[in-house]
Structures are given as C-alpha cells and as structure tokens.
Write a protein that holds these residues in place. Structure first.
Motif, PDB file in Angstrom:
ATOM      1  N   ALA A  71       0.868  -1.180   0.000  1.00 57.61           N
ATOM      2  CA  ALA A  71       0.000   0.000   0.000  1.00 57.61           C
ATOM      3  C   ALA A  71       0.906   1.232   0.000  1.00 57.61           C
ATOM      4  N   LEU A  72       0.467   2.281  -0.664  1.00 57.94           N
ATOM      5  CA  LEU A  72       1.278   3.493  -0.764  1.00 57.94           C
ATOM      6  C   LEU A  72       0.600   4.656  -0.056  1.00 57.94           C
ATOM      7  N   PHE A  73       1.422   5.446   0.618  1.00 61.44           N
ATOM      8  CA  PHE A  73       0.940   6.655   1.281  1.00 61.44           C
ATOM      9  C   PHE A  73       1.840   7.809   0.872  1.00 61.44           C
ATOM     10  N   GLN A  74       1.231   8.865   0.369  1.00 65.31           N
ATOM     11  CA  GLN A  74       1.998  10.088   0.105  1.00 65.31           C
ATOM     12  C   GLN A  74       1.839  11.003   1.303  1.00 65.31           C
ATOM     13  N   ILE A  75       2.971  11.356   1.903  1.00 64.20           N
ATOM     14  CA  ILE A  75       2.947  12.239   3.074  1.00 64.20           C
ATOM     15  C   ILE A  75       3.777  13.479   2.759  1.00 64.20           C
ATOM     16  N   LYS A  76       3.446  14.563   3.450  1.00 55.44           N
ATOM     17  CA  LYS A  76       4.096  15.837   3.130  1.00 55.44           C
ATOM     18  C   LYS A  76       4.313  16.655   4.392  1.00 55.44           C
ATOM     19  N   SER A  77       5.507  17.243   4.477  1.00 56.68           N
ATOM     20  CA  SER A  77       5.812  18.197   5.541  1.00 56.68           C
ATOM     21  C   SER A  77       6.088  19.546   4.888  1.00 56.68           C
TER      22      SER A  77
END
Length: 217
Positions: free
Chosen positions: A98-104
């Motif tokens: 499963a893929l998760f795009q996360i951003k800071s």
C-alpha cells in the motif's frame, strides 16, 4: 512592361515540397526519437516497478486479513516528522504494498507499507523514481517552457512532414492502395528505388497514427 512570372512546373513544385519534407524531418526526428524512448521507458517502468513503486511485493501471511488503514497511515506518517497524509493508494494485488503520500513543510515522500503487518517497506521522495524522470523528459525535456515550445514546434513540423510526405508519395502512386501496398514492379527496381518504396510505404502506415498523436497532443 514587366513580363509575367512563369508558373512553377510540376517538377519545381515537387522538389519544393520535398525540401519542406526533408528539413521538417531533420528538425523533428531527434525530438520524436526522444519522445519514443521516454514513452517506452514509462511503459516499461509502469509494468515492472510501477509508477510509484506500487508493484513492490510482500509475503502473504497465513492470516490474510490486512491491518487497518489507519494503523498503516500512522506508521507511514512516523517516517517524516510533522507530516500530513496527502494520498492513499490501495494495494494493486494481494501481494503488493500500500502506498501513502505524506508531506511536511520541506519534504514530500511516498511510503510503501506492508498492508498485512503495517511495517514500512520503503520511503522515497515523491516523483524521484525513473518513471518520473522519463515523464519529465517526455513533457518538457527538463528545460521548462523552452522545452514545451520546442516540442510544440516539433509536433507542428511533424504534421508538415507527414502532409508533405503524403503529397510526394501520391505524386508517384496516384492511388491510396498503391501508397499503402508496394507492388512487385517497385520492389524489383534498383536499390535506391527499393529503399524509397519501403520508406514511403512504411511511413504512410505509421503517419496515420503519428498524425493522431500530434493533433491530440
């Protein structure tokens, strides 16, 4: 009194169009080669590793019930401090991640998570894979607006090359069937004529699809 300008003969018109065809091809060919190679690269990567490494595989445990997505997301967010979840991509198959795009504030990552154990498989910066590199070259040659203008110019000249090529081959054949299917007379002539026949016939078939790509963008 000035004498009227003589009208161009068929031979003069033919060679004028031939020059258009030749110079348009000289300019457009390098760009078409780059576009073809990068498109094949994207096709290859999307069917092997996946666009965002979404084809990474994991072992399927005996208990095939996946971990809750909330736990997977929590583990993904833990790989980047002060990050937020941007996108979730469900596994393509039972044995893929499963893929998760996360951003800071400063970073954006794609995190691959084992959907059964919620363990982190891989974390990479977004759009950093080989697929993205091929896509960037394909879209603007890595030079931004200048690349866009160059590709648009190449597409316009490709259309000119196709239309002028059709005209030149029509002048030789005078029949759509003869343009698309070489005959025995043409193939039994000397080598130069044979190569021209192969070039023009193959080009007639390919140009139909190529013209569609140029017009559709």
């Amino acid at each position: 009194m000035n004498e009227p300008m003589p009208k161009p003969t068929n031979n003069q018109r033919y060679f004028t169009v031939w020059r258009w065809h030749f110079y348009a091809g000289i300019f457009a060919a390098p760009f078409l080669i780059v576009l073809a190679i990068t498109a094949l690269g994207m096709l290859f990567m999307s069917n092997t590793a996946g666009r965002d490494d979404d084809r990474l595989t994991v072992a399927i445990p005996e208990l095939t019930s996946p971990a809750p997505v909330s736990i997977q997301a929590k583990n993904a967010l833990s790989t980047l401090p002060n990050s937020t979840l941007v996108k979730y991509i469900a596994p393509r198959d039972t044995d893929t991640v499963a893929l998760f795009q996360i951003k800071s504030d400063e970073h954006s990552n794609m995190v691959a998570v084992n959907p059964y154990t919620a363990d982190i498989v891989q974390s990479t910066p977004s759009n950093s894979g080989l697929y993205s590199t091929f896509n960037d070259i394909h879209s603007d040659l890595l030079v931004g607006k200048v690349g866009d203008y160059l590709l648009e110019t190449a597409a316009s000249l490709t259309i000119l090359m196709i239309l002028s090529g059709w005209y030149l081959w029509w002048q030789k054949r005078k029949s759509v069937k003869a343009m698309l299917i070489p005959n025995d007379t043409a193939t039994n002539k000397k080598k130069r004529s044979f190569m021209r026949t192969i070039h023009a016939t193959l080009g007639s078939w390919v140009s139909i699809l190529l013209l569609f790509f140029c017009i559709s963008g």
